[in-house]
Write a protein that holds these residues in place. Structure first.
Motif, short mmCIF file in Angstrom:
data_model
loop_
_atom_site.label_atom_id
_atom_site.label_comp_id
_atom_site.label_asym_id
_atom_site.label_seq_id
_atom_site.Cartn_x
_atom_site.Cartn_y
_atom_site.Cartn_z
N SER A 111 46.48 32.53 59.12
CA SER A 111 45.73 31.93 60.23
C SER A 111 45.47 30.44 60.06
O SER A 111 44.96 29.79 60.98
N GLY A 112 45.80 29.87 58.90
CA GLY A 112 45.44 28.48 58.66
C GLY A 112 46.61 27.58 58.35
O GLY A 112 47.77 27.93 58.56
N ASP A 113 46.30 26.40 57.85
CA ASP A 113 47.30 25.40 57.49
C ASP A 113 47.39 25.30 55.98
O ASP A 113 47.02 24.29 55.37
N ILE A 114 47.88 26.35 55.34
CA ILE A 114 48.03 26.41 53.89
C ILE A 114 49.52 26.53 53.59
O ILE A 114 50.23 27.33 54.19
N GLY A 115 49.97 25.73 52.65
CA GLY A 115 51.41 25.63 52.38
C GLY A 115 52.03 26.82 51.68
O GLY A 115 53.13 27.24 52.04
N MET A 116 51.32 27.38 50.66
CA MET A 116 51.95 28.41 49.83
C MET A 116 50.97 29.53 49.52
O MET A 116 49.76 29.32 49.42
N LEU A 117 51.54 30.70 49.31
CA LEU A 117 50.78 31.91 48.99
C LEU A 117 51.59 32.75 48.02
O LEU A 117 52.77 33.03 48.24
N SER A 118 50.96 33.18 46.93
CA SER A 118 51.61 34.11 46.00
C SER A 118 51.12 35.52 46.30
O SER A 118 49.92 35.79 46.21
N HIS A 119 52.04 36.37 46.70
CA HIS A 119 51.67 37.77 46.95
C HIS A 119 52.87 38.62 46.55
O HIS A 119 53.32 38.57 45.42
N PHE A 132 45.52 22.75 53.03
CA PHE A 132 45.64 22.93 51.59
C PHE A 132 47.06 23.33 51.22
O PHE A 132 47.78 23.98 51.99
N GLY A 133 47.46 22.95 50.01
CA GLY A 133 48.81 23.24 49.55
C GLY A 133 49.01 24.67 49.09
O GLY A 133 50.13 25.19 49.12
N TYR A 134 47.92 25.33 48.67
CA TYR A 134 48.07 26.66 48.06
C TYR A 134 46.78 27.44 48.26
O TYR A 134 45.70 26.85 48.48
N THR A 135 46.88 28.76 48.22
CA THR A 135 45.70 29.61 48.17
C THR A 135 45.77 30.43 46.89
O THR A 135 46.77 31.12 46.64
N ILE A 136 44.76 30.33 46.06
CA ILE A 136 44.74 30.97 44.74
C ILE A 136 43.91 32.24 44.82
O ILE A 136 42.91 32.31 45.54
N ARG A 137 44.32 33.24 44.11
CA ARG A 137 43.63 34.54 44.13
C ARG A 137 42.51 34.54 43.10
O ARG A 137 42.76 34.54 41.90
N GLY A 138 41.27 34.56 43.59
CA GLY A 138 40.13 34.55 42.68
C GLY A 138 39.37 35.86 42.64
O GLY A 138 38.60 36.11 41.71
N GLY A 139 39.59 36.73 43.64
CA GLY A 139 38.90 38.00 43.69
C GLY A 139 39.69 39.11 43.02
O GLY A 139 40.38 38.89 42.03
N GLU A 140 39.57 40.32 43.56
CA GLU A 140 40.23 41.48 42.96
C GLU A 140 41.73 41.26 42.85
O GLU A 140 42.38 40.79 43.77
N GLY A 141 42.30 41.60 41.69
CA GLY A 141 43.72 41.43 41.46
C GLY A 141 44.11 40.06 40.92
O GLY A 141 45.30 39.75 40.82
N SER A 142 43.12 39.26 40.55
CA SER A 142 43.39 37.88 40.13
C SER A 142 44.11 37.77 38.80
O SER A 142 44.89 36.83 38.58
#
Length: 445
Positions: free
Chosen positions: A276-284, A203-213
């Protein structure tokens, strides 16, 4: 909502205060000052002061180093350190404000500043700062954030650091796909699509859907829309058509270019999934650097500030700024202020932020070698202080902000991701709640 926001929040606060009342006598005692109504005094400038660290345990060691340095410089002043876990600090302040035992100095970030200041517990610092060697040496954006969080009239905290939003991306995956770094929103969305291969669980991105979204969604909205103020008069811009369009584009990534599990992910799960996976981007933020380094190793990722518009303008919502506050009830404010000045000075502020991996509020500290050598921190510092960066100040001063932006709307945002609620309706409700909170605040302040 059938119950008013303010009534609901007061009910929660009452329960919290009642449940931790017993803690006051044992944990707070008489080490600090009195309750919020006590006037305190400047004192002799010598003797003992009590300091509450608002992230006790995590930052205890570096604070103890700074305290030792301070006591060496000021041998007539002793600092009693009390480490309070971040999850408990708000309740502990609320309890001490009601029952006594406040410290002389305490860590108070902008997310809770309005709550503590509204109860009359904090000393305005404008006059002291004007006569201090710190004048002109604190990031203006940090100072503006602190003032805005306190209601705009006074400065109730000396800023020490900020943990800027960071877009982490897998350089190895970008290089393999022949993609440019996601420095603009256009490049970000292009990369999210090209790096996705759902058949192979990539996946290209991981989106925050839980706490802090909500905070992350607001950052994506204002970053794309280019709207630079949270308010247009007394009405919020959160439901501006440009923000609605931006939110639609952002949530459209879910399940198309992101894992379906993202709908429930808080930052811990999101970071672990990216590492741990093959994800391109993360916003943190900058705080997850060590996790990425341990999991991925050097040379496979980078961290940059949130994307800009195509013309290079960066719009981002204000990140909570951490700082040190002087409590009104303190009996030795002269000594307590010396400690704040020392902690926010070049050397101490640099030492603390290097340990925390955050952006120093002291502009001299922000130029130190460790900042320049840490690319993510260097870029974050440049973004926060850059002339092309526009900061949308979130209304932390509203007593109901945390309730509206967390408990009331995080479940609603999940419905938006799942297609059960439109972006228009979500932002309309959010705006109505914020506008009501703003009207209530203006009526009572």
């Amino acid at each position: 909502m059938k119950t008013s926001i303010r009534s609901s929040r007061r009910a929660v606060l009452a329960v919290t205060l009642g449940s931790v009342l017993a803690l006051t006598a044992t944990a707070c005692g008489d080490d600090g000052g009195g309750s919020a109504g006590d006037k305190g005094g400047d004192g002799s400038g010598k003797g003992q002061i009590t300091f509450w660290d608002n992230n006790g345990g995590v930052r205890t060691d570096v604070w103890k180093e700074i305290i030792a340095d301070f006591e060496k410089k000021y041998p007539d002043i002793k600092v009693k350190y009390v480490g309070v876990p971040a999850a408990d600090i708000q309740s502990k302040y609320d309890t001490a404000i009601q029952g006594g035992g406040l410290p002389d100095v305490g860590g108070v970030g902008t997310a809770m500043l309005a709550e503590v200041a509204a109860q009359g517990a904090l000393e305005p610092l404008d006059g002291r700062l004007a006569k201090s060697p710190l004048t002109g040496k604190l990031s203006q954006n940090f100072v503006d954030s602190v003032k805005a969080a306190g209601g705009g009239e006074h400065m109730y905290s000396v800023p020490t650091s900020a943990n800027n939003g960071t877009l982490w991306y897998r350089t190895d995956l970008f290089d393999s796909a022949g993609l440019d770094a996601p420095t603009t929103w256009t490049k970000f969305f292009t990369a999210a699509g090209k790096l996705t291969d759902t058949g192979h669980n990539k996946f290209g991105y991981t989106i925050r859907g839980g706490e802090g979204s909500i905070a992350q969604a607001l950052d994506a909205m204002y970053g794309q829309s280019g709207i630079t103020s949270f308010w247009n008069g007394d009405k919020t811009t959160v439901d501006d058509p440009k923000n609605v369009a931006a939110l639609k584009k952002y949530v459209a990534l879910y399940k198309k270019d992101t894992p379906s599990a993202d709908v429930n992910n808080d930052f811990t799960k999101m970071v672990a999934q990216w590492d741990s996976g093959d994800i391109g981007m993360l916003s943190h933020n900058l705080g997850s650097y060590q996790d990425h380094l341990k999991a991925l190793g050097e040379g496979k990722f980078k961290g940059i500030p949130n994307p800009t518009l195509d013309d290079g303008t960066r719009v981002q919502v204000s990140n909570p700024v951490d700082g040190l506050s002087l409590f009104k009830s303190g009996k030795n404010k002269t000594a307590a202020w010396k400690f704040i000045e020392f902690a926010a000075s070049h050397e101490a502020n640099s030492k603390w932020n290097e340990s925390a991996g955050q952006v120093p509020a002291n502009t001299e500290a922000a130029k130190d070698g460790w900042v320049q050598q840490s690319e993510a921190t260097k870029l974050a510092a440049e973004a926060l202080n850059g002339t092309k960066t526009k900061i949308v100040q979130l209304p932390y001063y509203l007593p109901d902000w945390n309730t509206v932006s967390k408990a009331d709307n995080e479940p609603a945002f999940q419905k938006v991701l799942l297609g059960k609620l439109s972006a228009e309706d979500f932002l309309k409700t959010f705006a109505e709640q914020i506008n009501a909170a703003q009207a209530d605040w203006k009526k009572n302040n």
